[in-house]
Design a protein around this motif. Structure first.
Motif, PDB file in Angstrom:
ATOM      1  N   LEU A 298       0.708  -1.313  -0.040  1.00  0.00           N
ATOM      2  CA  LEU A 298       0.121   0.289  -0.007  1.00  0.00           C
ATOM      3  C   LEU A 298       0.832   1.160  -0.069  1.00  0.00           C
ATOM      4  O   LEU A 298       0.669   2.319  -0.688  1.00  0.00           O
ATOM      5  CB  LEU A 298      -0.852  -0.088   1.146  1.00  0.00           C
ATOM      6  N   ILE A 299       1.631   1.417   0.779  1.00  0.00           N
ATOM      7  CA  ILE A 299       2.994   2.359   0.843  1.00  0.00           C
ATOM      8  C   ILE A 299       3.629   2.695  -0.698  1.00  0.00           C
ATOM      9  O   ILE A 299       3.597   3.727  -1.256  1.00  0.00           O
ATOM     10  CB  ILE A 299       4.188   2.171   1.863  1.00  0.00           C
ATOM     11  N   GLY A 300       3.840   1.443  -1.316  1.00  0.00           N
ATOM     12  CA  GLY A 300       4.494   1.471  -2.547  1.00  0.00           C
ATOM     13  C   GLY A 300       3.332   2.163  -3.620  1.00  0.00           C
ATOM     14  O   GLY A 300       3.915   2.953  -4.502  1.00  0.00           O
ATOM     15  N   ALA A 345      21.699   4.476  -0.544  1.00  0.00           N
ATOM     16  CA  ALA A 345      22.803   3.868  -0.381  1.00  0.00           C
ATOM     17  C   ALA A 345      22.665   3.557   1.288  1.00  0.00           C
ATOM     18  O   ALA A 345      22.864   2.583   1.950  1.00  0.00           O
ATOM     19  CB  ALA A 345      24.094   4.691  -0.793  1.00  0.00           C
ATOM     20  N   LEU A 346      22.450   4.771   2.064  1.00  0.00           N
ATOM     21  CA  LEU A 346      22.400   4.730   3.391  1.00  0.00           C
ATOM     22  C   LEU A 346      21.019   3.950   3.923  1.00  0.00           C
ATOM     23  O   LEU A 346      21.110   3.093   4.763  1.00  0.00           O
ATOM     24  CB  LEU A 346      22.009   6.015   3.860  1.00  0.00           C
ATOM     25  N   GLY A 347      20.003   4.338   3.256  1.00  0.00           N
ATOM     26  CA  GLY A 347      18.731   3.601   3.577  1.00  0.00           C
ATOM     27  C   GLY A 347      18.976   1.949   3.787  1.00  0.00           C
ATOM     28  O   GLY A 347      18.237   1.294   4.657  1.00  0.00           O
ATOM     29  N   ALA A 360       8.889   6.088   7.215  1.00  0.00           N
ATOM     30  CA  ALA A 360       8.057   7.349   7.827  1.00  0.00           C
ATOM     31  C   ALA A 360       8.814   8.595   7.693  1.00  0.00           C
ATOM     32  O   ALA A 360       8.239   9.710   7.226  1.00  0.00           O
ATOM     33  CB  ALA A 360       7.523   6.916   8.976  1.00  0.00           C
ATOM     34  N   ILE A 361       9.979   8.558   7.987  1.00  0.00           N
ATOM     35  CA  ILE A 361      10.632   9.770   8.076  1.00  0.00           C
ATOM     36  C   ILE A 361      11.030  10.125   6.713  1.00  0.00           C
ATOM     37  O   ILE A 361      10.958  11.283   6.378  1.00  0.00           O
ATOM     38  CB  ILE A 361      12.275   9.648   8.845  1.00  0.00           C
ATOM     39  N   GLY A 362      11.566   9.197   5.800  1.00  0.00           N
ATOM     40  CA  GLY A 362      11.626   9.865   4.391  1.00  0.00           C
ATOM     41  C   GLY A 362      10.367  10.121   3.779  1.00  0.00           C
ATOM     42  O   GLY A 362      10.443  11.312   3.294  1.00  0.00           O
ATOM     43  N   LEU A 363       9.178   9.487   3.923  1.00  0.00           N
ATOM     44  CA  LEU A 363       8.024  10.165   3.397  1.00  0.00           C
ATOM     45  C   LEU A 363       7.740  11.348   3.701  1.00  0.00           C
ATOM     46  O   LEU A 363       7.331  12.281   3.269  1.00  0.00           O
ATOM     47  CB  LEU A 363       6.728   9.325   3.686  1.00  0.00           C
ATOM     48  N   LEU A 364       8.039  11.798   5.135  1.00  0.00           N
ATOM     49  CA  LEU A 364       7.681  13.142   5.582  1.00  0.00           C
ATOM     50  C   LEU A 364       8.708  14.053   5.169  1.00  0.00           C
ATOM     51  O   LEU A 364       8.423  15.168   4.957  1.00  0.00           O
ATOM     52  CB  LEU A 364       8.117  13.214   7.443  1.00  0.00           C
ATOM     53  N   ALA A 365       9.838  13.709   4.889  1.00  0.00           N
ATOM     54  CA  ALA A 365      11.072  14.634   4.097  1.00  0.00           C
ATOM     55  C   ALA A 365      10.599  14.830   2.629  1.00  0.00           C
ATOM     56  O   ALA A 365      10.646  16.215   2.226  1.00  0.00           O
ATOM     57  CB  ALA A 365      12.347  13.858   4.378  1.00  0.00           C
ATOM     58  N   SER A 400      12.930  10.584  -0.332  1.00  0.00           N
ATOM     59  CA  SER A 400      12.707   9.294  -1.391  1.00  0.00           C
ATOM     60  C   SER A 400      13.658   8.233  -1.340  1.00  0.00           C
ATOM     61  O   SER A 400      13.220   7.130  -1.315  1.00  0.00           O
ATOM     62  CB  SER A 400      12.610   9.854  -2.941  1.00  0.00           C
ATOM     63  N   GLY A 401      14.792   8.642  -1.202  1.00  0.00           N
ATOM     64  CA  GLY A 401      15.910   7.620  -0.909  1.00  0.00           C
ATOM     65  C   GLY A 401      15.764   6.624   0.416  1.00  0.00           C
ATOM     66  O   GLY A 401      16.120   5.492   0.403  1.00  0.00           O
ATOM     67  N   LEU A 402      14.841   7.278   1.343  1.00  0.00           N
ATOM     68  CA  LEU A 402      14.800   6.375   2.626  1.00  0.00           C
ATOM     69  C   LEU A 402      13.373   5.776   2.493  1.00  0.00           C
ATOM     70  O   LEU A 402      13.083   5.070   3.453  1.00  0.00           O
ATOM     71  CB  LEU A 402      14.741   7.435   3.722  1.00  0.00           C
ATOM     72  N   VAL A 403      12.711   5.835   1.471  1.00  0.00           N
ATOM     73  CA  VAL A 403      11.504   5.178   1.211  1.00  0.00           C
ATOM     74  C   VAL A 403      11.512   3.858   0.369  1.00  0.00           C
ATOM     75  O   VAL A 403      11.095   2.866   0.560  1.00  0.00           O
ATOM     76  CB  VAL A 403      10.477   6.146   0.483  1.00  0.00           C
ATOM     77  N   ILE A 404      12.090   4.186  -0.997  1.00  0.00           N
ATOM     78  CA  ILE A 404      11.931   2.999  -2.105  1.00  0.00           C
ATOM     79  C   ILE A 404      12.610   1.938  -1.780  1.00  0.00           C
ATOM     80  O   ILE A 404      11.916   0.748  -1.456  1.00  0.00           O
ATOM     81  CB  ILE A 404      12.332   3.778  -3.229  1.00  0.00           C
TER      82      ILE A 404
END
Length: 504
Positions: A298-300, A345-347, A360-365, A400-404
């Motif tokens: 669902l998030i994707g 790379a970090l995520g 969640a942090i990535g989506l908020l950013a 976005s990099g912390l989401v996908i």
């Protein structure tokens, strides 16, 4: 060690042993195999967005009408989404190497045919088959990661895949602009397709040499569920058609196809439940009993609905509204691409430690970055837009990099290896549907606002940008639900072996 038969049905034991034990592939070779897969994934995903900036050139060269151009852009995404799950299941059953090489070969051939097109019809047919070939390739890469990597290494591998997805989508307009600049206004668009040929040939050769021939060493002799393929394909097609043809099919009647598509998908679910009683289904519905898979899917879907639409409206705003060249429009998106690459790379490295809160942090950013983009354009002059939006788009790209990549890792963390391809295929099918739906919704608001405000491109872009941000908020809500549900259970979201807690 937890037995997975309650989810996988076809598994008699937990396959969490080392990659060498499962596949006979040593550590160096599996990373090389991943590199080949990532190159192929980058190439196929790049073609989702790279063609956007080539549309004016294609229009001039082939005298294509609006409907033709719509099919050149959207037909690729349509057939891409259609074959993801069947191709993933085929790779699970008969071997990912064969599916990968055949898919890359077909993609390379159709890229050449697209570049040689002399009519709009020729180009449309080539793009439809090219999209189907891309849909064959991508679930093999995700399935291979599930098969060859465990624990922290799996997080790193999915981090690289997430960076590939984010960068390919964001950098497509830039590469397209560069190729058109080098190739010239008349024939530069052809090089958008020709560039795939040498890359595809190398990927075929190396893929055959490096990838495992069979998942787990033995072929799966179960039937491949043709009825399920037809029901799923028909359902996805009927849902996507009114979205990709939203500008060409006038009137509200086209939206009646969406409930019809949902009925077909319900029929697919009933058939799969019945088929699973005596054979391996195309997609095992029991995967949706895993909270990580259900909420991650669902998030994707919601994230790609907002994420992909951003580049669609930004390219229109810069090129048509403000008169920037294709190259400058591509450069304007570069901050997002760079941020996405760095954070991916970090995520991928830290997702096993932080789990869903990282997403969640990535989506908020991302939401903060998009709202900031709207603010820097509010009431200001229309010049230097690429420079003014660079910092907020960098913030959104970092998010976005912390989401996908982390979301893909968490979503597939509990999927048994024999179902990795079909599970990844269904995840990506949702992302394709989300992309089409998001572009339809955001694009509709963009053009209606443009008409209501007498051609004010800045207002149209800002309003539609906020809608995209609102859609991403839905993904954030799903992530919060997962976090709150997870706090009621013991243990971290993903443990050191790369598996989650279990079914919700």
């Amino acid at each position: 060690m937890r037995d997975r038969r309650s989810v996988g049905g076809t598994m008699s034991e937990d396959r969490s042993a080392s990659p060498v034990a499962d596949t006979g592939i040593d550590d160096r070779r599996r990373w090389r195999a991943l590199g080949v897969g990532l190159v192929a994934a980058f190439m196929t995903l790049l073609d989702v967005s790279i063609v956007n900036v080539a549309v004016p050139s294609i229009d001039r060269a082939l005298h294509a009408g609006p409907s033709d151009l719509q099919w050149v852009l959207s037909g690729y995404a349509l057939t891409f989404g259609l074959v993801l799950v069947p191709a993933g299941r085929f790779g699970d059953a008969r071997g990912r190497r064969t599916a990968f090489v055949v898919g890359v070969g077909l993609f390379t051939l159709t890229s050449a045919l697209a570049g040689l097109a002399t009519s709009a019809t020729w180009l449309i047919v080539a793009r439809l088959v090219q999209g189907a070939a891309a849909g064959v390739v991508n679930p093999q890469v995700s399935g291979m990661i599930q098969q060859l990597f465990r624990g922290a290494d799996r997080g790193r591998a999915f981090g690289l895949l997430g960076a590939t997805i984010g960068i390919s989508t964001a950098v497509g307009p830039l590469l397209g602009g560069l190729l058109i600049q080098l190739g010239g206004a008349e024939h530069g668009w052809r090089w958008v397709f020709f560039v795939n040929i040498p890359v595809g040939i190398v990927a075929m050769v190396l893929g055959w040499r490096l990838m495992p021939a069979r998942p787990g060493g033995q072929p799966d002799r179960h039937r491949l569920d043709p009825v399920g393929v037809l029901l799923l394909g028909a359902g996805v097609t009927v849902i996507l058609l009114p979205l990709v043809q939203r500008e060409q099919w006038q009137g509200p009647a086209k939206w009646l196809l969406i409930p019809l598509g949902l009925v077909l998908l319900a029929g697919f679910a009933l058939w799969e439940r019945r088929f699973a009683r005596h054979a391996t289904p195309l997609f095992d519905l029991r995967l949706f009993g895993l909270r990580s898979y259900t909420l991650g899917s669902l998030i994707g879907l919601a994230y790609f609905a907002g994420f992909t639409a951003i580049f669609f409206i930004f390219t229109l705003y810069l090129q048509i509204g403000l008169g920037y060249s294709a190259l400058v429009a591509g450069l304007a998106i570069t901050p997002f691409a760079l941020g996405s690459a760095l954070a991916s790379a970090l995520g991928g490295r830290v997702v096993t430690r932080y789990g869903r809160p990282l997403v969640a942090i990535g989506l908020l950013a991302v939401v903060v970055g998009l709202v900031a983009t709207d603010l820097v354009l509010t009431g200001g002059p229309h010049d230097n837009v690429p420079w003014r939006t660079a910092l907020p788009l960098l913030v959104a790209g970092l998010g976005s990099g912390l989401v996908i990549a982390p979301n893909q890792t968490l979503t597939l963390s509990e999927v048994p290896v024999p179902m990795a391809g079909s599970g990844a295929g269904m995840l990506q099918t949702g992302q394709r549907i989300g992309s089409a739906a998001g572009i339809a919704a955001v694009g509709a608001l963009f053009f209606s606002t443009l008409a209501d405000h007498r051609g004010d491109w800045s207002v149209a872009f800002r309003h539609s940008l906020l809608l995209a941000a609102g859609i991403i908020v839905l993904a954030l809500a799903a992530a919060v639900v997962d976090i709150l549900a997870g706090r009621r259970k013991e243990g971290p979201p993903v443990n050191a072996s790369g598996r989650g807690r279990g079914p919700a």
